[in-house]
Design an enzyme around this catalytic site. Structure first.
Site, PDB file in Angstrom:
ATOM      1  N   LYS A 108      86.591  45.823  75.087  1.00 32.15           N
ATOM      2  CA  LYS A 108      86.746  47.216  75.546  1.00 32.15           C
ATOM      3  C   LYS A 108      87.415  47.304  76.922  1.00 32.15           C
ATOM      4  CE  LYS A 108      82.727  48.922  72.924  1.00 32.15           C
ATOM      5  NZ  LYS A 108      82.130  47.676  72.424  1.00 32.15           N
ATOM      6  N   HIS A 151      89.354  48.490  80.076  1.00 35.78           N
ATOM      7  CA  HIS A 151      89.574  49.780  80.739  1.00 35.78           C
ATOM      8  C   HIS A 151      89.914  49.467  82.183  1.00 35.78           C
ATOM      9  CE1 HIS A 151      87.829  53.978  81.985  1.00 35.78           C
ATOM     10  NE2 HIS A 151      89.148  53.880  82.137  1.00 35.78           N
ATOM     11  N   ILE A 207      93.607  49.572  85.258  1.00 36.48           N
ATOM     12  CA  ILE A 207      94.935  50.133  85.496  1.00 36.48           C
ATOM     13  C   ILE A 207      95.873  49.592  84.407  1.00 36.48           C
ATOM     14  CG2 ILE A 207      94.627  50.498  87.981  1.00 36.48           C
ATOM     15  CD1 ILE A 207      96.246  47.898  88.419  1.00 36.48           C
ATOM     16  N   THR A 219      96.924  45.833  84.403  1.00 33.77           N
ATOM     17  CA  THR A 219      95.843  44.869  84.125  1.00 33.77           C
ATOM     18  C   THR A 219      95.436  44.919  82.659  1.00 33.77           C
ATOM     19  OG1 THR A 219      95.092  45.140  86.388  1.00 33.77           O
ATOM     20  CG2 THR A 219      93.521  44.163  84.864  1.00 33.77           C
ATOM     21  N   THR A 257      78.741  55.471  70.914  1.00 28.83           N
ATOM     22  CA  THR A 257      77.687  56.175  70.157  1.00 28.83           C
ATOM     23  C   THR A 257      76.434  56.404  70.995  1.00 28.83           C
ATOM     24  OG1 THR A 257      77.184  54.030  69.203  1.00 28.83           O
ATOM     25  CG2 THR A 257      78.359  55.557  67.807  1.00 28.83           C
ATOM     26  N   ARG A 276      74.059  50.819  58.194  1.00 29.34           N
ATOM     27  CA  ARG A 276      72.807  50.187  57.780  1.00 29.34           C
ATOM     28  C   ARG A 276      72.660  50.241  56.264  1.00 29.34           C
ATOM     29  NH1 ARG A 276      73.052  48.060  61.715  1.00 29.34           N
ATOM     30  NH2 ARG A 276      71.671  47.946  63.500  1.00 29.34           N
ATOM     31  N   ARG A 317      72.938  43.111  63.016  1.00 27.57           N
ATOM     32  CA  ARG A 317      71.611  42.608  62.682  1.00 27.57           C
ATOM     33  C   ARG A 317      71.247  42.587  61.189  1.00 27.57           C
ATOM     34  NH1 ARG A 317      69.386  46.149  67.515  1.00 27.57           N
ATOM     35  NH2 ARG A 317      71.263  47.256  66.828  1.00 27.57           N
TER      36      ARG A 317
HETATM   37  O1  C5P Z   1      73.331  44.977  64.986  1.00 28.23           O
HETATM   38  P1  C5P Z   1      74.204  46.191  64.792  1.00 28.23           P
HETATM   39  O2  C5P Z   1      74.678  46.378  63.370  1.00 28.23           O
HETATM   40  O3  C5P Z   1      73.610  47.446  65.382  1.00 28.23           O
HETATM   41  O4  C5P Z   1      75.509  45.828  65.647  1.00 28.23           O
HETATM   42  C1  C5P Z   1      76.554  46.738  65.834  1.00 28.23           C
HETATM   43  C2  C5P Z   1      77.587  46.147  66.731  1.00 28.23           C
HETATM   44  O5  C5P Z   1      78.562  47.150  66.987  1.00 28.23           O
HETATM   45  C3  C5P Z   1      77.063  45.685  68.099  1.00 28.23           C
HETATM   46  O6  C5P Z   1      77.864  44.571  68.503  1.00 28.23           O
HETATM   47  C4  C5P Z   1      77.331  46.876  68.992  1.00 28.23           C
HETATM   48  O7  C5P Z   1      77.535  46.517  70.327  1.00 28.23           O
HETATM   49  C5  C5P Z   1      78.621  47.426  68.376  1.00 28.23           C
HETATM   50  N1  C5P Z   1      78.878  48.823  68.645  1.00 28.23           N
HETATM   51  C6  C5P Z   1      77.990  49.841  68.295  1.00 28.23           C
HETATM   52  N2  C5P Z   1      78.304  51.137  68.597  1.00 28.23           N
HETATM   53  C7  C5P Z   1      79.459  51.409  69.211  1.00 28.23           C
HETATM   54  C8  C5P Z   1      80.359  50.401  69.546  1.00 28.23           C
HETATM   55  C9  C5P Z   1      80.016  49.104  69.241  1.00 28.23           C
HETATM   56  O8  C5P Z   1      76.936  49.591  67.715  1.00 28.23           O
HETATM   57  N3  C5P Z   1      79.780  52.651  69.447  1.00 28.23           N
END
Ligand code: C5P
Length: 234
Positions: free
Chosen positions: A65, A67, A69, A72, A120, A181, A211
């Protein structure tokens, strides 16, 4: 793009060190999915973890991610391109010049630069606290529009924004979605979730799943079961 269901899955490797990352990836690397290396693992192990996982056959999404100038950010994207990653991320709140420079840096490479819209973890209240009056959905669409106008071809967005993004940009925009999920799995700290089938039906191209696979007693079986759920949605 006619991808297999497994090619739509990005497994988030949120492990603290190289040893545990390699243990997790080794049995999954031949399945055709991608693997996301984020800030935790990259900060612990550096670019060698990208090469180590690539040498197991893994395709990598380097999610740092960027962010900064424009100069860079461009050089950071160049470094990611040199590592041979398939995807990398920039924050769209970096504004047009940063987006243009970043996209330019990956031109003529296989690396897809994705724009992070609104995290999120942010809601209307947290957006207001940093001076943004729009609600999250409007802010996502506004940032995506700015990104696309500056050459961007893909975004990361929550399940709730997939359908409005698809409606606004059509099939040309790559949409990558975390917060997914499978039915019956633990939500963890994710609040606004969709199942893999729902996210694919809403128009997502790739699902970031951590996860539910990495903490499963049998990660390979969990991955295959998510892939069949996706297959049934098509
Ligand atoms: O374990 P889980 O399924 O929640 O992992 C989601 C992955 O997506 C993590 O690496 C988390 O940092 C990333 N992520 C997220 N929501 C975002 C951006 C990235 O859950 N808005």
């Amino acid at each position: 793009m006619n991808q297999s269901a497994k090619e739509k899955i990005i497994i988030a490797i949120d492990t603290p060190d190289a040893k545990s990352a390699k243990c997790l990836v080794e049995p999954l690397a031949g399945e055709g999915c991608l693997f996301k290396i984020g800030l935790q693992l990259f900060t612990a192990e550096g670019p060698s973890i990208v090469r180590d996982l690539q040498s197991l056959g893994a395709r990598i999404f380097l999610d740092l991610k960027f962010h900064d100038i424009p100069n860079t950010a461009r050089e950071a994207v160049r470094s990611a391109v040199r590592l041979g990653v398939d995807m990398t991320t920039i924050h769209l709140c970096g504004a047009p010049a940063m987006v243009q420079e970043s996209v330019q840096a990956a031109m003529e490479s296989k690396t897809l630069v994705l724009g992070v819209t609104v995290l999120t973890s942010m809601d209307s209240e947290s957006l207001q606290s940093i001076g943004i009056q729009s609600n999250p959905e409007n802010q996502v669409l506004r940032l995506a529009e700015m990104g696309v106008a500056n050459g961007l071809r893909g975004v990361v967005a929550s399940p709730l924004e997939i359908a409005p993004l698809r409606k606004m940009f059509g099939p040309g925009l790559t949409i990558v979605t975390p917060g997914v999920r499978p039915a019956g799995s633990d939500l963890g700290d994710q609040k606004r979730v969709m199942s893999p089938a729902e996210a694919i039906r809403a128009g997502a191209d790739y699902l970031v799943i951590g996860r539910p696979v990495t903490k499963a007693p049998n990660p390979l079986a969990a991955l295959r079961s998510i892939a069949s759920e996706i297959e049934s949605a098509r």
